[in-house]
Design a protein around this motif. Structure first.
Motif, PDB file in Angstrom:
ATOM      1  N   ALA A 295     -15.017   5.196 -11.585  1.00 16.38           N
ATOM      2  CA  ALA A 295     -14.696   4.446 -10.376  1.00 16.38           C
ATOM      3  C   ALA A 295     -14.458   5.353  -9.174  1.00 16.38           C
ATOM      4  O   ALA A 295     -14.124   4.864  -8.087  1.00 16.38           O
TER       5      ALA A 295
ATOM      6  N   TYR B 206      -7.338   1.631  -9.306  1.00 19.47           N
ATOM      7  CA  TYR B 206      -6.841   0.694  -8.307  1.00 19.47           C
ATOM      8  C   TYR B 206      -6.115  -0.491  -8.941  1.00 19.47           C
ATOM      9  O   TYR B 206      -5.233  -1.081  -8.335  1.00 19.47           O
TER      10      TYR B 206
ATOM     11  N   GLN C 221      -9.654   2.931 -16.777  1.00 22.99           N
ATOM     12  CA  GLN C 221     -10.852   3.176 -15.984  1.00 22.99           C
ATOM     13  C   GLN C 221     -10.614   3.031 -14.485  1.00 22.99           C
ATOM     14  O   GLN C 221     -11.043   3.869 -13.702  1.00 22.99           O
ATOM     15  N   ASP C 222      -9.963   1.966 -14.079  1.00 25.48           N
ATOM     16  CA  ASP C 222      -9.849   1.648 -12.657  1.00 25.48           C
ATOM     17  C   ASP C 222      -8.494   2.074 -12.118  1.00 25.48           C
ATOM     18  O   ASP C 222      -7.472   1.454 -12.419  1.00 25.48           O
TER      19      ASP C 222
END
Length: 347
Positions: free
Chosen positions: A194, A112, A109-110
């Motif tokens: 995101a 980063y 999902q992220d």
């Protein structure tokens, strides 16, 4: 998007049967003991076919991401079975999973936190190949540069670090990493949530293009129903650890039967242009989502449902085909809504 532009699903590829995951809740003093369990996933059946895009939707906390991690065997199931190409991999050890791992990959999902900031793009994308001992023709570096070009990045970015890229570019790096082992199925866990709205469409279009060109099956996990409608051929709706409705995209979005599905769809913004009819009524559900530690008896949605009856409190509805529904369109409701979106009536 036209259904004809999406590849048709083939034989069952990844199958979950009564899949369950309970996380223990520890408490007590002085010795920690198990005092309960978070019933994150509680007996779901799900089938992803070869070459298809399958959407899994629901509110935050309903168990979607846990389901994805169970199917990729990043989490150990509490009960149930996971079959890949007919082989039971539910509790398979590292040795048995070795030939399966490359074929089931995940996009996190992220963008980063899912990329190691201390590694270059080349190292990140070639890592899966190194771990699995794969030496493609022309070498790993040539393969990584080819993958970067496939996902719309400059091959010259090979020696750059993640902090030098935007969120959308980082997610493309994550996609390239997932494709490095030429998987048969990719679990995409909220791959665009995101990202800025302006970038989401680029990543979604990328995933669609890759599915068409490479024939990969996608399990697309999201809470954004508009995105899922754009990318998925079949859709399952999840609530509090269980699947409450499943069917083709047209069935779920055009002829929903479960009240929870109606409530989700009523929250999707739809502009009304040129005075083309009254605005659609928003269904406002009563109360909060119950705790997965102590879910309601019977139907788990009954505490927020405007159609709840005494039967709903004592008998859990099975996931079956309701009268008037198409073949393969299943819902778990004792009193399903009419098969139309115009019959919505909120509480």
């Amino acid at each position: 998007m036209d259904d004809k532009s999406l590849p048709r699903g083939g034989e069952p590829l990844l199958v979950a049967e009564q899949l369950t995951k309970h996380f223990p809740v520890r408490g007590g003093f002085p010795v920690k003991r198990t005092v309960g369990a978070v019933r994150a996933v509680d007996g779901i059946d799900l089938t992803v076919r070869a070459g298809e895009s399958f959407g899994l939707v629901g509110e935050s906390g309903c168990g979607k991401s846990t389901t994805g991690r169970l199917l990729t065997r990043l989490l150990e199931p509490s009960a149930g079975r996971i079959l890949y190409r007919g082989e039971d991999i539910t509790h398979a050890g590292r040795k048995r999973l070795a030939p399966v791992r490359p074929e089931i990959q995940m996009i996190f999902q992220d963008p980063y936190s899912s990329l190691n900031p201390r590694q270059t793009v080349g190292r990140i994308v070639s890592g899966p190949m190194e771990i699995n001992g794969i030496d493609p023709p022309g070498g790993r570096e040539a393969r990584v540069r080819e993958l970067l070009e496939t996902v719309g990045l400059n091959p010259e970015h090979y020696n750059r670090f993640p902090h030098e890229f935007s969120g959308g570019q980082r997610q493309r790096i994550g996609v390239a990493r997932a494709l490095a082992l030429e998987p048969k199925v990719v679990v995409a866990d909220e791959p665009v949530s995101a990202l800025d709205v302006s970038i989401q469409a680029q990543v979604v279009n990328l995933l669609q293009r890759l599915q068409r060109e490479l024939g990969i099956a996608f399990l697309f996990i999201a809470h954004d129903l508009a995105v899922v409608r754009h990318v998925s051929q079949r859709v399952a709706v999840m609530y509090l650890g269980r699947i409450v409705e499943t069917g083709s995209r047209d069935d779920i979005y055009g002829r929903p039967r479960h009240p929870y599905t109606h409530a989700l769809l009523s929250a999707v913004p739809e502009p009304v242009l040129g005075g083309g009819g009254p605005p659609r009524e928003r269904i406002r559900l009563a109360g909060d989502v119950p705790s997965p530690i102590e879910p309601p008896s019977g139907c788990r949605f009954r505490t927020r449902c405007w159609k709840a009856r005494d039967r709903c409190a004592v008998e859990a509805p099975p996931l079956v085909r309701a009268e008037g529904s198409a073949e393969g369109h299943l819902s778990a409701c004792h009193f399903p809504e009419p098969p139309t979106t115009t019959a919505r009536a909120g509480t």
